[in-house]
Design a protein around this motif. Structure first.
Motif, PDB file in Angstrom:
ATOM      1  N   CYS A 209      -6.671  -7.687 -16.070  1.00  0.00           N
ATOM      2  CA  CYS A 209      -7.249  -8.993 -15.907  1.00  0.00           C
ATOM      3  C   CYS A 209      -8.454  -8.548 -14.958  1.00  0.00           C
ATOM      4  O   CYS A 209      -9.341  -9.297 -14.928  1.00  0.00           O
ATOM      5  N   GLN A 210      -8.479  -7.343 -14.337  1.00  0.00           N
ATOM      6  CA  GLN A 210      -9.764  -7.094 -13.341  1.00  0.00           C
ATOM      7  C   GLN A 210      -9.771  -5.720 -13.075  1.00  0.00           C
ATOM      8  O   GLN A 210      -8.706  -4.924 -13.352  1.00  0.00           O
ATOM      9  N   ASP A 211     -10.500  -5.192 -12.762  1.00  0.00           N
ATOM     10  CA  ASP A 211     -10.929  -3.791 -12.345  1.00  0.00           C
ATOM     11  C   ASP A 211      -9.876  -3.302 -10.875  1.00  0.00           C
ATOM     12  O   ASP A 211     -10.171  -4.159  -9.951  1.00  0.00           O
ATOM     13  N   ARG A 212      -9.530  -2.256 -10.881  1.00  0.00           N
ATOM     14  CA  ARG A 212      -8.754  -1.940  -9.619  1.00  0.00           C
ATOM     15  C   ARG A 212      -9.828  -1.318  -8.554  1.00  0.00           C
ATOM     16  O   ARG A 212     -10.759  -0.840  -8.989  1.00  0.00           O
ATOM     17  N   ILE A 213      -9.618  -1.596  -7.460  1.00  0.00           N
ATOM     18  CA  ILE A 213     -10.339  -1.165  -6.325  1.00  0.00           C
ATOM     19  C   ILE A 213     -10.680   0.424  -6.458  1.00  0.00           C
ATOM     20  O   ILE A 213      -9.906   1.095  -6.891  1.00  0.00           O
ATOM     21  N   ALA A 214     -11.994   0.703  -6.367  1.00  0.00           N
ATOM     22  CA  ALA A 214     -12.349   2.099  -6.717  1.00  0.00           C
ATOM     23  C   ALA A 214     -12.399   2.928  -5.598  1.00  0.00           C
ATOM     24  O   ALA A 214     -12.887   4.225  -5.850  1.00  0.00           O
ATOM     25  N   PHE A 215     -12.159   2.469  -4.354  1.00  0.00           N
ATOM     26  CA  PHE A 215     -12.389   3.243  -3.267  1.00  0.00           C
ATOM     27  C   PHE A 215     -11.156   2.860  -2.068  1.00  0.00           C
ATOM     28  O   PHE A 215     -10.664   1.782  -2.131  1.00  0.00           O
ATOM     29  N   THR A 216     -11.020   3.707  -1.340  1.00  0.00           N
ATOM     30  CA  THR A 216     -10.186   3.420  -0.252  1.00  0.00           C
ATOM     31  C   THR A 216     -10.734   2.996   1.086  1.00  0.00           C
ATOM     32  O   THR A 216     -11.512   3.698   1.701  1.00  0.00           O
ATOM     33  N   PRO A 217     -10.641   1.587   1.414  1.00  0.00           N
ATOM     34  CA  PRO A 217     -11.421   1.246   2.517  1.00  0.00           C
ATOM     35  C   PRO A 217     -10.898   2.108   3.824  1.00  0.00           C
ATOM     36  O   PRO A 217      -9.661   2.638   4.093  1.00  0.00           O
ATOM     37  N   THR A 218     -11.970   2.050   4.877  1.00  0.00           N
ATOM     38  CA  THR A 218     -11.595   2.716   6.069  1.00  0.00           C
ATOM     39  C   THR A 218     -10.616   1.697   6.922  1.00  0.00           C
ATOM     40  O   THR A 218     -10.636   0.567   6.611  1.00  0.00           O
ATOM     41  N   ALA A 219     -10.037   2.276   7.843  1.00  0.00           N
ATOM     42  CA  ALA A 219      -9.287   1.391   8.849  1.00  0.00           C
ATOM     43  C   ALA A 219     -10.036   0.545   9.347  1.00  0.00           C
ATOM     44  O   ALA A 219      -9.585  -0.774   9.526  1.00  0.00           O
ATOM     45  N   GLN A 220     -11.243   0.854   9.867  1.00  0.00           N
ATOM     46  CA  GLN A 220     -12.098  -0.056  10.591  1.00  0.00           C
ATOM     47  C   GLN A 220     -12.724  -1.153   9.750  1.00  0.00           C
ATOM     48  O   GLN A 220     -12.690  -2.219   9.814  1.00  0.00           O
ATOM     49  N   GLU A 221     -13.014  -0.836   8.233  1.00  0.00           N
ATOM     50  CA  GLU A 221     -13.389  -1.734   7.428  1.00  0.00           C
ATOM     51  C   GLU A 221     -12.232  -2.974   7.111  1.00  0.00           C
ATOM     52  O   GLU A 221     -12.473  -4.125   6.883  1.00  0.00           O
ATOM     53  N   ILE A 222     -11.037  -2.387   7.069  1.00  0.00           N
ATOM     54  CA  ILE A 222      -9.881  -3.306   6.828  1.00  0.00           C
ATOM     55  C   ILE A 222      -9.600  -4.220   7.974  1.00  0.00           C
ATOM     56  O   ILE A 222      -9.467  -5.371   7.856  1.00  0.00           O
ATOM     57  N   ALA A 223      -9.907  -3.523   9.239  1.00  0.00           N
ATOM     58  CA  ALA A 223      -9.608  -4.252  10.471  1.00  0.00           C
ATOM     59  C   ALA A 223     -10.443  -5.377  10.524  1.00  0.00           C
ATOM     60  O   ALA A 223     -10.616  -6.566  11.000  1.00  0.00           O
ATOM     61  N   GLN A 224     -11.825  -5.217  10.552  1.00  0.00           N
ATOM     62  CA  GLN A 224     -13.003  -5.920  10.563  1.00  0.00           C
ATOM     63  C   GLN A 224     -12.660  -7.217   9.537  1.00  0.00           C
ATOM     64  O   GLN A 224     -12.880  -8.418   9.924  1.00  0.00           O
ATOM     65  N   VAL A 225     -12.332  -7.129   8.358  1.00  0.00           N
ATOM     66  CA  VAL A 225     -12.069  -8.333   7.354  1.00  0.00           C
ATOM     67  C   VAL A 225     -10.611  -9.132   8.105  1.00  0.00           C
ATOM     68  O   VAL A 225     -10.882 -10.160   8.135  1.00  0.00           O
ATOM     69  N   ALA A 226      -9.829  -8.488   8.556  1.00  0.00           N
ATOM     70  CA  ALA A 226      -8.513  -8.997   9.065  1.00  0.00           C
ATOM     71  C   ALA A 226      -8.944  -9.764  10.433  1.00  0.00           C
ATOM     72  O   ALA A 226      -8.441 -10.969  10.622  1.00  0.00           O
ATOM     73  N   LEU A 227      -9.765  -9.218  11.251  1.00  0.00           N
ATOM     74  CA  LEU A 227      -9.793  -9.829  12.664  1.00  0.00           C
ATOM     75  C   LEU A 227     -10.827 -10.994  12.245  1.00  0.00           C
ATOM     76  O   LEU A 227     -10.717 -12.038  13.046  1.00  0.00           O
ATOM     77  N   ALA A 251      -1.365   3.897   0.382  1.00  0.00           N
ATOM     78  CA  ALA A 251      -2.630   4.284   1.159  1.00  0.00           C
ATOM     79  C   ALA A 251      -2.191   3.969   2.611  1.00  0.00           C
ATOM     80  O   ALA A 251      -3.080   3.293   3.319  1.00  0.00           O
ATOM     81  N   HIS A 252      -0.875   4.535   3.005  1.00  0.00           N
ATOM     82  CA  HIS A 252      -0.816   4.219   4.415  1.00  0.00           C
ATOM     83  C   HIS A 252      -1.451   4.803   5.520  1.00  0.00           C
ATOM     84  O   HIS A 252      -1.569   4.556   6.487  1.00  0.00           O
ATOM     85  N   LYS A 253      -2.336   5.945   5.140  1.00  0.00           N
ATOM     86  CA  LYS A 253      -3.020   6.428   5.945  1.00  0.00           C
ATOM     87  C   LYS A 253      -4.347   5.644   6.589  1.00  0.00           C
ATOM     88  O   LYS A 253      -4.723   5.916   7.544  1.00  0.00           O
ATOM     89  N   ALA A 254      -4.539   4.802   5.589  1.00  0.00           N
ATOM     90  CA  ALA A 254      -5.613   3.728   6.076  1.00  0.00           C
ATOM     91  C   ALA A 254      -5.014   2.658   6.531  1.00  0.00           C
ATOM     92  O   ALA A 254      -5.524   2.061   7.679  1.00  0.00           O
ATOM     93  N   ILE A 255      -3.790   1.920   6.094  1.00  0.00           N
ATOM     94  CA  ILE A 255      -3.208   0.897   6.355  1.00  0.00           C
ATOM     95  C   ILE A 255      -2.602   0.814   7.935  1.00  0.00           C
ATOM     96  O   ILE A 255      -2.856  -0.262   8.893  1.00  0.00           O
ATOM     97  N   VAL A 256      -2.155   2.011   8.091  1.00  0.00           N
ATOM     98  CA  VAL A 256      -1.284   2.072   9.438  1.00  0.00           C
ATOM     99  C   VAL A 256      -2.191   2.118  10.624  1.00  0.00           C
ATOM    100  O   VAL A 256      -2.169   1.280  11.454  1.00  0.00           O
TER     101      VAL A 256
END
Length: 420
Positions: A209-227, A251-256
């Motif tokens: 139904c859609q394309d899968r994400i093509a990169f692994t975001p950095t921890a900082q990129e993830i935290a910025q969205v979440a915060l 992707a636990h190395k980015a998520i943790v």
């Protein structure tokens, strides 16, 4: 109710609408249908024969042509119900020849009563989290523009823009509208090969139904969205594990470290993980780092039928159970994302296994989701693996669960921790 070749939908006079539970046809009644929910979509099923109930002859009939105009072909009509509604029955049809599986949607049974369409569905969640009437495009575009200026170099923000504006993802829209739950897609790969995967279908028969994400975001990129979301939204939820990614635990190395960054700055907001629960050691780490809740996707709580759908590549059924037990041992809120198909989900053996599963693993919630897969093909596949027995009825199953487990929550959306 039928569809003509040009897609026009009409009421078939003298015939009653029919749904299926497994391989059992069921005449739809007013008492077991509801007015079709706003935002639901009607679909014509090509290359399928319509099953209807002849009211004069008191029998089910398979129709490929309009009985009042034999030169006209007719086709079944299904409904893709809005979020928050679970199917009682699926659309009644037969494949006329080997046409391959239907596209990746759920196909609820639908009829026409007096002046309105009626869905064979049960409302399980009243929250308007994904009500499209509350997501005006101009407001979403305005939110996208604001985030582009504020975070010009955040790739995850740019990915969510595509989700919201190109794919129409309600979760992506909610982020830019600063409401409810924000998505945190992270993983490029998956350790399962689900029959109904909506982000990757390598074979010729189905399309994602859609394309899968093509990169692994950095921890900082993830935290910025979440915060950003947590700071702006009361009772905010942010969730790893979206339809546009693989399995987030890979992707636990980015998520943790992302969870660590979030929790270093705020104790507010609910950090949730939508997952197949395949890697219990990483679940443990996340629980210790600051995860609040975990939603585990399951089509079945029986090992054989679970495996036949998820087709694990590098984990076992026992890992799923261990992950659930690990999260509950850390006092985390655990929901099961229960992929429903009437006739299988409510079958005697599946229902009995579900009751035992809840007793043994103390989950907090069932999120009733309609399985996005060709229902007849799915039922045939599961029955070939392990027959489930007679359908009990979806409404009867849900009511019995409520009586037996009064503290078990039934719904559709990931709740904020204020509602745990």
């Amino acid at each position: 109710m039928a569809a003509a070749e040009n897609g026009d939908i009409f009421d078939l006079e003298g015939y009653g609408a029919v749904g299926f539970s497994g391989d059992m046809p069921v005449l739809l009644t007013r008492s077991e249908t509801i007015v079709m929910p706003h935002g639901s979509e009607l679909m014509m099923l090509p290359d399928r024969a319509l099953i209807a109930y002849n009211l004069d002859r008191d029998r089910f009939e398979t129709l490929t042509r309009n009985p009042y105009a034999p030169d006209e072909k007719i086709f079944p009509v299904a409904v893709f119900n809005s979020p928050g509604y679970v199917n009682r029955h699926f659309c009644a049809y037969f494949a006329m020849f080997d046409t391959g599986p239907l596209p990746l949607f759920s196909y609820g049974a639908v009829g026409f009563g007096r002046s309105r369409f009626r869905s064979a569905a049960i409302q399980v969640d009243t929250e308007p989290r994904q009500d499209l009437r509350q997501m005006p495009r101009n407001k979403v575009v305005q939110g996208v523009g604001h985030m582009q200026k504020k975070y010009p170099n955040n790739r995850l923000m740019r990915h969510l823009e595509t989700c919201a504006l190109q794919y129409g993802c309600p979760a992506g829209k909610n982020f830019f509208l600063q409401r409810y739950e924000a998505p945190l897609p992270t993983s490029r790969v998956c350790n399962a090969n689900c029959l109904g995967c909506i982000s990757l279908q390598p074979g010729p028969g189905l399309h994602a139904c859609q394309d899968r994400i093509a990169f692994t975001p950095t921890a900082q990129e993830i935290a910025q969205v979440a915060l950003e979301h947590i700071r702006q939204v009361p009772k905010a939820v942010v969730s790893f594990g979206q339809g546009c990614e693989g399995e987030p635990l890979t992707a636990h190395k980015a998520i943790v470290p992302a969870v660590q960054m979030i929790r270093e700055q705020t104790g507010q907001g609910t950090i949730n993980l939508n997952t197949n629960a395949s890697l219990p050691e990483h679940v443990k780490t996340l629980c210790e780092t600051g995860l609040d809740s975990m939603r585990v996707s399951m089509n079945s709580v029986r090992q054989k039928t679970y495996t036949a759908y998820f087709r694990p590549k590098s984990y076992a059924w026992e890992d799923v159970l261990k992950s659930i037990d690990t999260a509950r041992a850390h006092n985390k809120f655990v929901a099961v994302n229960y992929l429903n198909c009437p006739g299988f989900t409510d079958s005697e053996k599946e229902a009995a296994a579900l009751f035992e599963f809840i007793r043994n693993h103390d989950i907090n919630m069932i999120q009733w989701r309609n399985l996005n897969y060709d229902p007849r093909l799915y039922v045939d596949t599961m029955e070939a693996v392990s027959p489930g027995g007679k359908p009990l009825g979806m409404a009867a199953l849900i009511e019995s669960l409520k009586q037996t487990f009064p503290r078990l929550i039934h719904g559709y959306f990931n709740p904020p921790k204020e509602r745990f």
